[in-house]
Design a protein around this motif. Sequence first.
Motif, PDB file in Angstrom:
ATOM      1  N   GLN A  71      48.246 -21.466  -6.101  1.00  0.00           N
ATOM      2  CA  GLN A  71      48.443 -21.398  -4.657  1.00  0.00           C
ATOM      3  C   GLN A  71      47.413 -20.503  -3.973  1.00  0.00           C
ATOM      4  OE1 GLN A  71      51.494 -22.614  -2.832  1.00  0.00           O
ATOM      5  NE2 GLN A  71      50.251 -22.190  -1.030  1.00  0.00           N
ATOM      6  N   LEU A  72      47.172 -19.327  -4.540  1.00  0.00           N
ATOM      7  CA  LEU A  72      46.372 -18.316  -3.852  1.00  0.00           C
ATOM      8  C   LEU A  72      44.883 -18.391  -4.169  1.00  0.00           C
ATOM      9  CD1 LEU A  72      48.791 -15.285  -4.345  1.00  0.00           C
ATOM     10  CD2 LEU A  72      48.546 -16.714  -2.313  1.00  0.00           C
ATOM     11  N   LEU A  73      44.524 -18.924  -5.331  1.00  0.00           N
ATOM     12  CA  LEU A  73      43.115 -18.931  -5.746  1.00  0.00           C
ATOM     13  C   LEU A  73      42.497 -20.318  -5.702  1.00  0.00           C
ATOM     14  CD1 LEU A  73      43.342 -16.448  -8.771  1.00  0.00           C
ATOM     15  CD2 LEU A  73      42.686 -15.952  -6.405  1.00  0.00           C
ATOM     16  N   LEU A  74      43.145 -21.286  -6.366  1.00  0.00           N
ATOM     17  CA  LEU A  74      42.543 -22.607  -6.473  1.00  0.00           C
ATOM     18  C   LEU A  74      42.589 -23.381  -5.157  1.00  0.00           C
ATOM     19  CD1 LEU A  74      43.696 -23.873  -9.986  1.00  0.00           C
ATOM     20  CD2 LEU A  74      41.453 -23.039  -9.300  1.00  0.00           C
ATOM     21  N   LEU A  75      43.738 -23.369  -4.489  1.00  0.00           N
ATOM     22  CA  LEU A  75      43.869 -24.186  -3.290  1.00  0.00           C
ATOM     23  C   LEU A  75      42.894 -23.795  -2.176  1.00  0.00           C
ATOM     24  CD1 LEU A  75      47.608 -25.111  -2.737  1.00  0.00           C
ATOM     25  CD2 LEU A  75      45.828 -26.265  -4.036  1.00  0.00           C
ATOM     26  N   ALA A 128      45.959 -24.128   4.003  1.00  0.00           N
ATOM     27  CA  ALA A 128      45.851 -23.743   2.592  1.00  0.00           C
ATOM     28  C   ALA A 128      46.405 -22.346   2.356  1.00  0.00           C
ATOM     29  CB  ALA A 128      44.392 -23.814   2.144  1.00  0.00           C
ATOM     30  N   ALA A 129      46.290 -21.486   3.364  1.00  0.00           N
ATOM     31  CA  ALA A 129      46.775 -20.110   3.214  1.00  0.00           C
ATOM     32  C   ALA A 129      48.271 -19.991   3.422  1.00  0.00           C
ATOM     33  CB  ALA A 129      46.053 -19.204   4.216  1.00  0.00           C
ATOM     34  N   SER A 130      48.894 -21.035   3.979  1.00  0.00           N
ATOM     35  CA  SER A 130      50.324 -20.982   4.264  1.00  0.00           C
ATOM     36  C   SER A 130      51.131 -21.070   2.974  1.00  0.00           C
ATOM     37  CB  SER A 130      50.724 -22.125   5.202  1.00  0.00           C
ATOM     38  OG  SER A 130      50.011 -22.054   6.420  1.00  0.00           O
ATOM     39  N   PRO A 131      52.237 -20.352   2.895  1.00  0.00           N
ATOM     40  CA  PRO A 131      53.077 -20.438   1.691  1.00  0.00           C
ATOM     41  C   PRO A 131      53.791 -21.775   1.628  1.00  0.00           C
ATOM     42  CG  PRO A 131      54.153 -19.112   3.376  1.00  0.00           C
ATOM     43  CD  PRO A 131      52.771 -19.416   3.892  1.00  0.00           C
ATOM     44  N   GLY A 132      54.478 -22.012   0.521  1.00  0.00           N
ATOM     45  CA  GLY A 132      55.245 -23.237   0.376  1.00  0.00           C
ATOM     46  C   GLY A 132      56.368 -23.299   1.390  1.00  0.00           C
ATOM     47  N   GLY A 133      56.719 -24.497   1.804  1.00  0.00           N
ATOM     48  CA  GLY A 133      57.799 -24.666   2.763  1.00  0.00           C
ATOM     49  C   GLY A 133      59.146 -24.773   2.066  1.00  0.00           C
ATOM     50  N   THR A 134      60.207 -24.520   2.831  1.00  0.00           N
ATOM     51  CA  THR A 134      61.550 -24.603   2.253  1.00  0.00           C
ATOM     52  C   THR A 134      61.892 -26.038   1.852  1.00  0.00           C
ATOM     53  OG1 THR A 134      62.437 -24.828   4.500  1.00  0.00           O
ATOM     54  CG2 THR A 134      62.400 -22.620   3.561  1.00  0.00           C
ATOM     55  N   THR A 135      61.211 -27.010   2.444  1.00  0.00           N
ATOM     56  CA  THR A 135      61.450 -28.401   2.073  1.00  0.00           C
ATOM     57  C   THR A 135      61.087 -28.650   0.616  1.00  0.00           C
ATOM     58  OG1 THR A 135      60.793 -28.955   4.338  1.00  0.00           O
ATOM     59  CG2 THR A 135      61.059 -30.785   2.822  1.00  0.00           C
ATOM     60  N   ILE A 194      53.493 -12.282   0.038  1.00  0.00           N
ATOM     61  CA  ILE A 194      52.052 -12.132  -0.182  1.00  0.00           C
ATOM     62  C   ILE A 194      51.249 -12.721   0.980  1.00  0.00           C
ATOM     63  CG2 ILE A 194      50.130 -12.792  -1.688  1.00  0.00           C
ATOM     64  CD1 ILE A 194      52.049 -12.745  -4.034  1.00  0.00           C
ATOM     65  N   ALA A 195      51.773 -13.803   1.580  1.00  0.00           N
ATOM     66  CA  ALA A 195      51.056 -14.486   2.665  1.00  0.00           C
ATOM     67  C   ALA A 195      50.832 -13.585   3.871  1.00  0.00           C
ATOM     68  CB  ALA A 195      51.811 -15.740   3.091  1.00  0.00           C
ATOM     69  N   ILE A 196      51.657 -12.570   4.029  1.00  0.00           N
ATOM     70  CA  ILE A 196      51.469 -11.636   5.141  1.00  0.00           C
ATOM     71  C   ILE A 196      50.080 -11.002   5.071  1.00  0.00           C
ATOM     72  CG2 ILE A 196      52.351  -9.534   6.222  1.00  0.00           C
ATOM     73  CD1 ILE A 196      54.108 -12.008   6.504  1.00  0.00           C
ATOM     74  N   LEU A 197      49.575 -10.805   3.854  1.00  0.00           N
ATOM     75  CA  LEU A 197      48.243 -10.225   3.675  1.00  0.00           C
ATOM     76  C   LEU A 197      47.168 -11.286   3.523  1.00  0.00           C
ATOM     77  CD1 LEU A 197      49.153  -7.367   1.157  1.00  0.00           C
ATOM     78  CD2 LEU A 197      48.826  -7.170   3.627  1.00  0.00           C
ATOM     79  N   THR A 198      47.481 -12.351   2.760  1.00  0.00           N
ATOM     80  CA  THR A 198      46.443 -13.330   2.446  1.00  0.00           C
ATOM     81  C   THR A 198      46.121 -14.247   3.616  1.00  0.00           C
ATOM     82  OG1 THR A 198      48.117 -14.811   1.487  1.00  0.00           O
ATOM     83  CG2 THR A 198      46.984 -13.301  -0.014  1.00  0.00           C
ATOM     84  N   MET A 199      47.119 -14.593   4.431  1.00  0.00           N
ATOM     85  CA  MET A 199      46.849 -15.499   5.560  1.00  0.00           C
ATOM     86  C   MET A 199      45.855 -14.904   6.554  1.00  0.00           C
ATOM     87  SD  MET A 199      50.347 -17.578   6.499  1.00  0.00           S
ATOM     88  CE  MET A 199      49.451 -18.632   7.647  1.00  0.00           C
ATOM     89  N   PRO A 200      46.082 -13.685   7.064  1.00  0.00           N
ATOM     90  CA  PRO A 200      45.085 -13.104   7.985  1.00  0.00           C
ATOM     91  C   PRO A 200      43.713 -12.952   7.341  1.00  0.00           C
ATOM     92  CG  PRO A 200      47.161 -11.922   8.152  1.00  0.00           C
ATOM     93  CD  PRO A 200      47.275 -12.824   6.960  1.00  0.00           C
ATOM     94  N   LEU A 201      43.684 -12.584   6.048  1.00  0.00           N
ATOM     95  CA  LEU A 201      42.406 -12.416   5.358  1.00  0.00           C
ATOM     96  C   LEU A 201      41.656 -13.733   5.282  1.00  0.00           C
ATOM     97  CD1 LEU A 201      40.399 -10.780   3.665  1.00  0.00           C
ATOM     98  CD2 LEU A 201      41.791 -11.304   1.645  1.00  0.00           C
ATOM     99  N   LEU A 202      42.316 -14.799   4.841  1.00  0.00           N
ATOM    100  CA  LEU A 202      41.655 -16.087   4.695  1.00  0.00           C
ATOM    101  C   LEU A 202      41.281 -16.679   6.053  1.00  0.00           C
ATOM    102  CD1 LEU A 202      40.707 -18.145   2.647  1.00  0.00           C
ATOM    103  CD2 LEU A 202      42.941 -19.243   2.742  1.00  0.00           C
ATOM    104  N   VAL A 203      42.152 -16.482   7.045  1.00  0.00           N
ATOM    105  CA  VAL A 203      41.836 -16.986   8.380  1.00  0.00           C
ATOM    106  C   VAL A 203      40.615 -16.272   8.946  1.00  0.00           C
ATOM    107  CG1 VAL A 203      42.653 -17.077  10.770  1.00  0.00           C
ATOM    108  CG2 VAL A 203      44.161 -17.788   8.914  1.00  0.00           C
ATOM    109  N   ASN A 204      40.550 -14.973   8.781  1.00  0.00           N
ATOM    110  CA  ASN A 204      39.399 -14.230   9.291  1.00  0.00           C
ATOM    111  C   ASN A 204      38.108 -14.640   8.587  1.00  0.00           C
ATOM    112  OD1 ASN A 204      40.855 -12.820  11.189  1.00  0.00           O
ATOM    113  ND2 ASN A 204      41.090 -10.971   9.951  1.00  0.00           N
ATOM    114  N   LEU A 205      38.169 -14.835   7.264  1.00  0.00           N
ATOM    115  CA  LEU A 205      36.991 -15.292   6.537  1.00  0.00           C
ATOM    116  C   LEU A 205      36.570 -16.692   7.009  1.00  0.00           C
ATOM    117  CD1 LEU A 205      37.839 -14.110   2.903  1.00  0.00           C
ATOM    118  CD2 LEU A 205      36.090 -13.171   4.424  1.00  0.00           C
ATOM    119  N   SER A 206      37.551 -17.553   7.260  1.00  0.00           N
ATOM    120  CA  SER A 206      37.255 -18.908   7.723  1.00  0.00           C
ATOM    121  C   SER A 206      36.656 -18.886   9.126  1.00  0.00           C
ATOM    122  CB  SER A 206      38.535 -19.757   7.718  1.00  0.00           C
ATOM    123  OG  SER A 206      39.083 -19.828   6.422  1.00  0.00           O
ATOM    124  N   LEU A 207      37.193 -18.054   9.996  1.00  0.00           N
ATOM    125  CA  LEU A 207      36.645 -17.923  11.344  1.00  0.00           C
ATOM    126  C   LEU A 207      35.198 -17.453  11.297  1.00  0.00           C
ATOM    127  CD1 LEU A 207      39.682 -16.271  13.174  1.00  0.00           C
ATOM    128  CD2 LEU A 207      38.728 -18.521  13.687  1.00  0.00           C
TER     129      LEU A 207
END
Length: 299
Positions: A48-52, A77-84, A109-122
């Motif tokens: 989830q966190l590295l390959l995707l 890709a940075a979003s965690p799995g959904g409850t579905t 974990i997404a609380i840290l990884t989402m902003p990080l990945l979004v900022n890198l993508s931006l």
Amino acid sequence: MTATPLLTAFLPIALGIIMLGLGLSLTLADFARVVKFPKPVLIGLACQLLLLPLICFFIAKGFALAPALAVGLMLLAASPGGTTANLYSHLAHGDVALNVTLTAVNSVIAILTMPLLVNLSLAHFMEGDQAIPLQFAKVLQVFAIVLVPVALGMLIRKLAPRFAARMERPMKIVSALFLVVTVVLAFAKDWQTVVDYAPVVGGAALLFNLLSLGIGYWIPRLLRLPQRQAVAIGMEIGIHNGTLAIAMALSPVLLNNPTMAIPAALYSFLMFFTAAGFGWWVNVTHGKELAIKDAEAAN
């Protein structure tokens, strides 16, 4: 696609209810399970966190997506799995307990990884004057909309376990309905915009979805995890929290870029069909193995 007042008001409520429903299904034991059974959790998190994100990056580059669409796909890709994913995993005879644990841990974990990945993508895809990084205050807002409802749900489960148990299934259904409504609302306002972008980003979203399901299933199998755990991981990383990605993209206080919501909206629509097909394929091709595992678990 325009962030109408209706959509802007609906998204935080929908996301809060979805995360509350997740919290109602969680206990501290779900987090403790990481220590007791680390291998499947670590494999799932690594996928989830590295390959995707890496695969998603190459898909965005390969399809030559417009900058905002590329960032939107990376946000997904940075979003965690959904409850579905828990519901689909149950229907496909996966290890639902593993799904719950992965969702719980990855949401934190997404609380840290989402902003990080979004900022890198931006920084990579957008021009300097278009890239508005998520500052610390915005990270706190992501924390509030994700973890606070989860914590509240866990507290309700601890204080009123019978009520939480009765509400768990209805909340899963409500969460799925909220996801559908979110996607419909995101599409409905500017349908022509969606039609214009769909040929470009639809193929990228579909490929990313299929690769997510495939990687989530086959890598655990190659690493000799049991069938039920491989199914669970496949569902977990193949079914992303599209509502969270759409909410972050449309929120006036976060990214405030409706175009970034398009990949998540298309992905969320497609994944209902691909996940169902994946579950059918698993049951048809590996039904005997699953039946044996169920019999062993019952004994």
